[in-house]
Each structure stands twice: as C-alpha cells, then as structure tokens.
Design a protein around this motif. Structure first.
Motif, mmCIF file in Angstrom:
data_model
loop_
_atom_site.group_PDB
_atom_site.id
_atom_site.type_symbol
_atom_site.label_atom_id
_atom_site.label_comp_id
_atom_site.label_asym_id
_atom_site.label_seq_id
_atom_site.Cartn_x
_atom_site.Cartn_y
_atom_site.Cartn_z
ATOM 1 N N CYS A 1 15.884 -5.966 -27.936
ATOM 2 C CA CYS A 1 16.831 -5.828 -29.039
ATOM 3 C C CYS A 1 18.017 -4.969 -28.605
ATOM 4 O O CYS A 1 19.172 -5.320 -28.855
ATOM 5 C CB CYS A 1 16.120 -5.226 -30.261
ATOM 6 S SG CYS A 1 17.149 -5.028 -31.717
ATOM 7 N N CYS B 1 22.192 -5.999 -28.297
ATOM 8 C CA CYS B 1 23.118 -5.386 -29.243
ATOM 9 C C CYS B 1 24.100 -4.380 -28.664
ATOM 10 O O CYS B 1 25.212 -4.263 -29.170
ATOM 11 C CB CYS B 1 22.325 -4.670 -30.343
ATOM 12 S SG CYS B 1 21.286 -5.744 -31.324
ATOM 13 N N GLY C 1 15.629 -5.097 -35.254
ATOM 14 C CA GLY C 1 16.374 -3.854 -35.392
ATOM 15 C C GLY C 1 15.475 -2.673 -35.131
ATOM 16 O O GLY C 1 14.242 -2.789 -35.181
ATOM 17 N N VAL D 1 20.781 -3.515 -34.728
ATOM 18 C CA VAL D 1 20.272 -4.661 -35.488
ATOM 19 C C VAL D 1 20.912 -5.900 -34.865
ATOM 20 O O VAL D 1 22.135 -5.928 -34.657
ATOM 21 C CB VAL D 1 20.634 -4.566 -36.986
ATOM 22 C CG1 VAL D 1 20.185 -5.805 -37.737
ATOM 23 C CG2 VAL D 1 20.032 -3.307 -37.613
ATOM 24 N N TYR E 1 20.991 -10.565 -38.364
ATOM 25 C CA TYR E 1 20.393 -9.718 -39.395
ATOM 26 C C TYR E 1 21.307 -8.583 -39.849
ATOM 27 O O TYR E 1 20.912 -7.744 -40.650
ATOM 28 C CB TYR E 1 19.061 -9.156 -38.896
ATOM 29 C CG TYR E 1 18.003 -10.218 -38.788
ATOM 30 C CD1 TYR E 1 17.138 -10.479 -39.843
ATOM 31 C CD2 TYR E 1 17.873 -10.987 -37.635
ATOM 32 C CE1 TYR E 1 16.173 -11.464 -39.760
ATOM 33 C CE2 TYR E 1 16.905 -11.978 -37.538
ATOM 34 C CZ TYR E 1 16.066 -12.207 -38.607
ATOM 35 O OH TYR E 1 15.113 -13.190 -38.508
ATOM 36 N N ARG E 2 22.537 -8.569 -39.349
ATOM 37 C CA ARG E 2 23.477 -7.522 -39.740
ATOM 38 C C ARG E 2 24.012 -7.782 -41.144
ATOM 39 O O ARG E 2 23.991 -8.899 -41.637
ATOM 40 C CB ARG E 2 24.630 -7.441 -38.739
ATOM 41 C CG ARG E 2 24.155 -6.933 -37.396
ATOM 42 C CD ARG E 2 25.268 -6.814 -36.404
ATOM 43 N NE ARG E 2 24.702 -6.445 -35.110
ATOM 44 C CZ ARG E 2 25.366 -6.494 -33.979
ATOM 45 N NH1 ARG E 2 26.637 -6.860 -33.967
ATOM 46 N NH2 ARG E 2 24.781 -6.153 -32.851
ATOM 47 N N ALA F 1 20.075 -1.626 -41.167
ATOM 48 C CA ALA F 1 20.425 -0.381 -40.477
ATOM 49 C C ALA F 1 20.327 0.802 -41.439
ATOM 50 O O ALA F 1 19.783 1.855 -41.089
ATOM 51 C CB ALA F 1 21.825 -0.468 -39.880
#
Length: 173
Positions: free
Chosen positions: A18, A22, A55, A81, A85-86, A91
């Motif tokens: 992850c 990111c 996340g 994240v 999924y943002r 978060a």
C-alpha cells in the motif's frame, strides 16, 4: 465493506505494498517492525472485503526529547490510502482511531507529523479536517528528500506540561 483494525507485524508486507502504491517515501521493513512492536496500540490499517490493505496509519509514541523524557509525543510516521478509496473518510477514520488509541494508553502532550509543502490534499486534511496547526517549515526534512515539509502538531490540552515557549504553536483537541 471496510474493516479497520490494529496493524501487527504479520501485516508488514501488505502495508508496504500500500505504501509503495501511494507514497514516494518507502520505509524499510525493520522501521515498520520497530514502530509496530514499540507502539503496538498506535498503528492501524483498513482492509477491503477481500482482506486487501487499502489504507494504513503508521504511528509511534516516544519521549519528546532527552530533557523531557517523562513527556511523551505521538508521531504519525506515515498515512496512506490507495487511490480508489480516497475521499471516503478512511484517512480521517484511521487518524482518529490512532489518536484515540494513543491517548487512551499514554498521556501524550501532542501528536506531530510532517507533510510535504506541495501535498495540498494532505495539508487540507490535517489542518482543515483534523485540526492540526503548522508548527514550522523544515526546508530539508531528511537527507534524501530535498523538498520542504511542514511539521504540524495537535496539542492534547492547553496548559500541557511543555516549556512555555512551545505552547503557542498548538491548538486544542
């Protein structure tokens, strides 16, 4: 459906995946282990219905400095994240859960983190949504990152046991 749970050393490979998707800063496995083992109550992850980490927040609790070793500070070392999924509040939920866990286990004076000055979305999250205040700008945060970062802090309570010259940088929780 998302599940948010405490992170543990068995999750490191999935959290690192992850992280690599990111963020430009990728920590070595031993740093992840150190944070998870030294502050097991501070780091959390979000996983989707299939168990994939989407996340995480990697956090730790440490003494403020050598002169005030009895006073503790929370550090948000990394928050990420993955893109699909943002903007779903993940978060914020991770940060809130980490803060609640750190403050229920330790009497920390404040929580701090660094974010690149160019990361407007993260600055907005920390400052506008979570209530952090800018403490200072660090023009060379670490050796391999030549860009500036902003150190943000969130104080537990006004009148905390820090030296008076540090109090004016903080906001209330």
């Amino acid at each position: 459906m998302l599940n948010i749970r405490p992170a543990n050393p068995k999750d490191i490979i999935n959290i690192q995946r992850c992280n690599q998707l990111c963020l430009p800063e990728n920590y070595l496995a031993h740093y992840w282990v150190l944070c998870l083992v030294s502050s097991p109550h501070a780091s959390f992850l979000a996983e989707d219905a299939s168990g994939r980490v989407v996340g995480y927040v990697l956090a730790s609790v440490e003494p403020i400095d050598d002169d005030h070793s009895h006073l503790l500070v929370g550090h948000i070392n990394s928050l990420a994240v993955i893109r699909p999924y943002r903007r779903l509040g993940i978060a914020k939920r991770l940060m809130d859960i980490s803060k609640e866990s750190m403050t229920s286990v330790h009497h920390i004076q404040y929580i701090q983190l660094n974010v690149r000055v160019s990361n407007r979305a993260a600055l907005a999250l920390y400052r506008d949504v979570l209530g952090y205040t800018i403490h200072c700008v660090e023009h060379k945060y670490c050796e391999h990152v030549p860009v500036s970062s902003v150190k943000l802090r969130k104080c537990r309570r006004l009148g905390c046991e820090l030296p008076v010259d540090r109090l004016y940088w903080f906001a209330l929780w």
